[in-house]
Design an enzyme around this catalytic site. Structure first.
Site, mmCIF file in Angstrom:
data_model
loop_
_atom_site.group_PDB
_atom_site.id
_atom_site.type_symbol
_atom_site.label_atom_id
_atom_site.label_comp_id
_atom_site.label_asym_id
_atom_site.label_seq_id
_atom_site.Cartn_x
_atom_site.Cartn_y
_atom_site.Cartn_z
ATOM 1 N N HIS A 1 0.812 -1.221 0.000
ATOM 2 C CA HIS A 1 0.000 0.000 0.000
ATOM 3 C C HIS A 1 0.855 1.285 0.000
ATOM 4 C CE1 HIS A 1 -3.746 -2.140 1.077
ATOM 5 N NE2 HIS A 1 -3.101 -2.743 2.053
HETATM 6 O O1 RIB Z 1 -5.174 0.306 4.561
HETATM 7 C C1 RIB Z 1 -3.790 0.217 4.418
HETATM 8 C C2 RIB Z 1 -3.080 1.256 5.242
HETATM 9 O O2 RIB Z 1 -3.352 1.061 6.626
HETATM 10 C C3 RIB Z 1 -1.579 1.209 5.124
HETATM 11 O O3 RIB Z 1 -1.073 2.503 5.222
HETATM 12 C C4 RIB Z 1 -1.180 0.388 6.318
HETATM 13 O O4 RIB Z 1 0.170 0.614 6.691
HETATM 14 C C5 RIB Z 1 -2.150 0.890 7.347
HETATM 15 O O5 RIB Z 1 -1.708 2.104 7.877
#
Ligand code: RIB
Ligand code: CA
Length: 320
Positions: free
Chosen positions: A241
């Site tokens: 992500h």
């Molecule tokens: O939904 C994914 C996000 O949530 C990413 O940034 C992960 O590290 C958490 O913070």
């Protein structure tokens, strides 16, 4: 060159994103600000200091918010089943006593750096948006001084990952996210619509480790718990992500964006849902009319190219 402040809740995918920023030749990482999320603020700050030490990152770490923009708001607990009890995959992160955090709270650090480098600073926020909202509250004029805000968060044409409606970083502090999206600074939202398409396989991570030496060995080790969480959810690997948001800064051409105002649902069954009103699309009179700024939402990605850039960037600097 992009001067970047990385606002983060490390976090396994945050750690990879940090290593990418640290290694990329067009990124000048001028600060790391911690926020609660994947773990408590004490733990995410400790993890940021740990990664700074292990990876010899010069940028200071400023400790950020440990609670939501509206104090005592109900929010979800840290996802220890994804990132481990220590936030970094249960590798047993030691206490870090030999690296001092910056004395300023994160929101003050952000304001000071933006004012010191007007028009130059890109804020890359990959945790809850609390520090950014606190910075805006402290000094609203920074909206015209920030170069760009790139956030990992939200889900537009797909479900969320905390609830059917909401993604974790937004669900964790919806009021803060709504403030960030509706401020008149340029925002790019890198949400689940593109990050869920960007899956690094176990083998690709092992290739990075084999090519990049000690730094990437730590990245490999701390990622194993997270990869386990993704078993059965994605094909043999992990969703990167937060690295997607960092890649956007240096390679926006790898993403397809859609422009239009973005709002965040605050409360109720859809708490934390992100909604965009696409520019040029007509609707009846509503609260969406008026001066809401048009922001960019990523709706598609060249995932293979993103993964290749992450690989090439991290292996370019070999350290044993
Ligand atoms: O939904 C994914 C996000 O949530 C990413 O940034 C992960 O590290 C958490 O913070
Ligand atoms: Ca994160």
């Amino acid at each position: 060159m992009h001067k970047v402040i990385f606002d983060t809740d490390p976090g396994v995918d945050d750690a990879m994103a940090l290593l990418f920023l640290h290694h990329h030749p067009e990124i000048d990482l001028i600060g790391i600000t911690s926020v609660f999320g994947n773990a408590t603020i004490e733990t995410t700050t400790r993890n940021a200091l740990f990664l700074k030490r292990e990876w010899q990152i010069d940028a200071p770490v400023a400790k950020g918010a440990g609670e939501t923009f509206i104090p005592h708001r109900v929010t979800h607990a840290p996802p220890t089943f994804i990132h481990g009890d220590d936030g970094l995959g249960n590798i047993g992160v030691p206490e870090v006593t030999d690296v001092e955090p910056d004395p300023r709270p994160a929101h003050r650090f952000i304001v000071d750096m933006v004012r010191a480098h007007p028009g130059e600073v890109t804020l890359v926020a990959v945790g809850r948006m609390t520090n950014l909202a606190n910075a805006l509250k402290e000094d609203p004029e920074i909206v015209s001084l920030v170069r760009e805000v790139v956030i990992m968060g939200g889900a537009f044409d797909t479900n969320g990952n905390v609830t059917p409606a909401a993604e974790a970083n937004i669900h964790g502090d919806p009021e803060a996210a709504d403030i960030v999206m509706t401020a008149t600074w340029p925002v790019v939202v890198v949400g689940l619509d593109v990050t869920l398409k960007t899956v690094m396989t176990r083998q690709a991570l092992a290739d990075i480790r084999d090519a990049a030496g000690k730094r990437a060995q730590l990245l490999f080790d701390l990622s194993q718990f997270y990869i386990k969480f993704y078993e059965g959810r994605v094909q043999d690997g992990m969703v990167v992500h937060d690295s997607c948001a960092c890649v956007y800064v240096v390679a926006p051409e790898l993403f397809t964006t859609r422009s239009g105002p973005v709002r965040v649902v605050c409360g109720g069954i859809a708490d934390g849902q992100t909604i965009q009103k696409p520019d040029g699309k007509g609707f009846g009179p509503s609260d969406w009319d008026g001066d809401l700024p048009s922001q960019k939402v990523c709706v598609d990605v060249d995932a293979d190219a993103v993964l290749k850039l992450i690989h090439d960037t991290i292996v370019a600097i070999k350290e044993d």
